[in-house]
Design an enzyme around this catalytic site. Sequence first.
Site, mmCIF file in Angstrom:
data_model
loop_
_atom_site.group_PDB
_atom_site.id
_atom_site.type_symbol
_atom_site.label_atom_id
_atom_site.label_comp_id
_atom_site.label_asym_id
_atom_site.label_seq_id
_atom_site.Cartn_x
_atom_site.Cartn_y
_atom_site.Cartn_z
ATOM 1 C CG ASP A 1 -2.020 0.549 -3.339
ATOM 2 O OD1 ASP A 1 -0.813 1.419 -3.141
ATOM 3 O OD2 ASP A 1 -3.137 0.698 -2.675
ATOM 4 C CG ASN A 2 -1.564 4.158 -4.749
ATOM 5 O OD1 ASN A 2 -2.627 3.948 -4.394
ATOM 6 N ND2 ASN A 2 -0.536 4.660 -3.875
ATOM 7 C CB SER B 1 -6.769 3.300 4.438
ATOM 8 O OG SER B 1 -7.142 3.045 2.742
ATOM 9 C CG HIS C 1 -10.110 0.529 0.034
ATOM 10 N ND1 HIS C 1 -9.208 1.676 0.383
ATOM 11 C CD2 HIS C 1 -11.165 1.334 0.560
ATOM 12 C CE1 HIS C 1 -9.603 2.574 0.772
ATOM 13 N NE2 HIS C 1 -10.875 2.710 0.806
ATOM 14 C CB CYS D 1 -5.858 2.479 -2.347
ATOM 15 S SG CYS D 1 -6.708 3.348 -1.469
ATOM 16 C CG HIS E 1 -2.355 3.811 3.650
ATOM 17 N ND1 HIS E 1 -2.888 4.793 4.569
ATOM 18 C CD2 HIS E 1 -2.986 4.448 2.496
ATOM 19 C CE1 HIS E 1 -3.904 5.350 4.044
ATOM 20 N NE2 HIS E 1 -3.936 5.268 2.681
ATOM 21 C CG ASP F 1 -2.050 0.904 1.029
ATOM 22 O OD1 ASP F 1 -2.156 1.691 0.369
ATOM 23 O OD2 ASP F 1 -3.029 0.781 1.861
ATOM 24 C CG ASP F 2 -0.101 4.882 -0.017
ATOM 25 O OD1 ASP F 2 -0.885 4.507 -0.847
ATOM 26 O OD2 ASP F 2 -0.582 5.614 0.826
ATOM 27 C CE LYS G 1 -2.718 7.399 -1.565
ATOM 28 N NZ LYS G 1 -2.824 7.020 -0.112
ATOM 29 C CE LYS H 1 -6.377 0.162 1.339
ATOM 30 N NZ LYS H 1 -5.768 1.438 1.016
ATOM 31 N NE ARG I 1 -5.550 -1.251 -2.158
ATOM 32 C CZ ARG I 1 -4.743 -2.021 -1.522
ATOM 33 N NH1 ARG I 1 -4.733 -3.372 -1.146
ATOM 34 N NH2 ARG I 1 -3.661 -1.329 -1.001
#
Length: 454
Positions: A254-255, A138, A115, A55, A203, A15-16, A272, A113, A59
Site C-alpha cells: 500500500d505504500n 490498522s 481502512h 494507507c 505494519h 501493509d508498509d 512512508k 485490512k 487503499r
Amino acid sequence: MGPMRKPNIILINCDDLGYGDPGCYGSKMNKTPYLDRMAEEGLRFTDFYMASSVCTPSRGAMLTGCYPKRIDFAEFEGRKVLFPGQGKGLNPDEKTIASVLKDVGYATKLVGKWHCGDQPEFLPTRCGFDEYFGLPYSNDMGIQRGDAAGTRPPLPLMLDDAVLEEQPDQISITERYLEHSIRFIRENRDKPFFLYLAHMYVHLPHYPLSRFRDENPNPYAACVASLDWVTGVILYELKQQGLDEETIVIFTSDNGSRNDYGPSNGELKGTKFTNWEGGFRVPCIVRWPGKIRAGTVSHEIMTSLDFLPTLAALAGADLPHAEIDGMDISDHLLGLSEISGRSEFFYYDSTQLAAVRKGDWKLHLSREGRPVCELYNVRRDPGEATNLYDSQSQVVESFSEAVQRMRRELGDAITGEPGKACRRAGYVEDAVPLTHYDPEHPYYIAMYDLDDRG
C-alpha cells in the site's frame, strides 16, 4: 467450444512493505523464495506506484482507480488516515474493483485490512464485496501496552458486517486470513472470483507467525517471511484446484516502508509518509501462466490506479460512469505492447500537489507545506541525490502543462486551487466506534504487549 472463462483475480496487498523488501527486488535481509519464484513465472514492475504514501488514501485510490483528491480521500479531519469511529468513509456510490467485477458475475471477497471507513455505510459489503473477514483498520489501533483502560476501543476482527472478536491474538490473524482465502477459492472454483487479500504485515506492531519468528530474530524479516509463505500456499492451492492458468495474481504493497529494521526501500530515498520515491514506489508482481510471459521485467510506469480499468478489460466489465484516473494497460501485461501508455504520475501529499513524474524525470513542487524547486532523473538517480533543477530549465518547463492541468482538475492546497472535478466522500453524523471497552469482557488479550505504532 464454449466461451472463454473470465479470469479469476487475486490481489494481494501488503501493509508498509517496502520496495526493496522482496528478494527479487534486491533484499539481502529477507528470504522470499515464493515471491522470487512468482517473479520468475510472471512480470515484475520496477516503476510501480501507489497513489499515496499512507494507507487510507492509498487503499481508496487503488480500489476506485482515482487519485485520493478526486474522491475526497486526501485527508480526514486533519489526519492523514482514518481512525476508529470517524464519520467519513469511501462513498458507497463510488465503483470499486469489486463492484465492477461483481456486475459481471464475479464472487467477491475481502480478507484483511479495509481502512476505508468503519461506519456501517462504508464497510466492504457496501462497496462491492459479497463477504468480508478482517480488521477494519490498522492493527495498531487497538489497546496496546501503555494505553489507559478505556482510552482506545478494542481492536475488532470482523465477519461481514459484524464484530466477530475483540482484541484477537495478532499472531494467529494471518493464518486465519489464509484459511478464509483458501476456503473462498475452493467454494468458487467453478465460477470467476475476485479475492482481495489485504495483509496486516508489515505494519507495526509486529506479531509474525510463530514459525517465522523462531527462524528470524528480526521481527520485520519474520513478518516478510510470513507474507512470502502465505503467497506460496495460495499459488500451490491454485495448482491443486486446476486454476493456475485461469487466475491472475497480483502482489503489491500500500505504500513504502518506515525503514525501522533496515534499508527496506532499497536504493530509493525516503519512507512512508514522504513524497520521495521510497514513499510511493512499491513492489508489484503480476502472474498469469500462459498469458503473461514468464521472467518479464517492465520499466514502464504503472500505478495502482490502473488496476480497475485493466482488470475490467480482462474480465469484460464496464468502467464506472464517473471520471477515473486509471488506464487500461492490459496490452502491456499480456506482452502485446512494449509500452504501458502511462507517461505521467502525480504525487499528492494530502491536498497538496507535491511532485510530478513525466517519463524519466520527477519535479518536486512542495514539501511539508512549503514550495520547493527540485528536479531529479529518477531513472538514473532513483535515490534522488542530484538536484538538476537549475541546469535543466527546458525539462522543468516541460512539466508546466501537466502541473496546471492537474491543479485545475484536482486542486492544490499550496496554490489555493480547489479543483473542479472532485467528488465527495461518504459522511455520517453521530459516528461511533465499532467496539467499546468493557471491563467485564473476557478479552483473550486485553492489552497487546507491544507499544509500537505505525
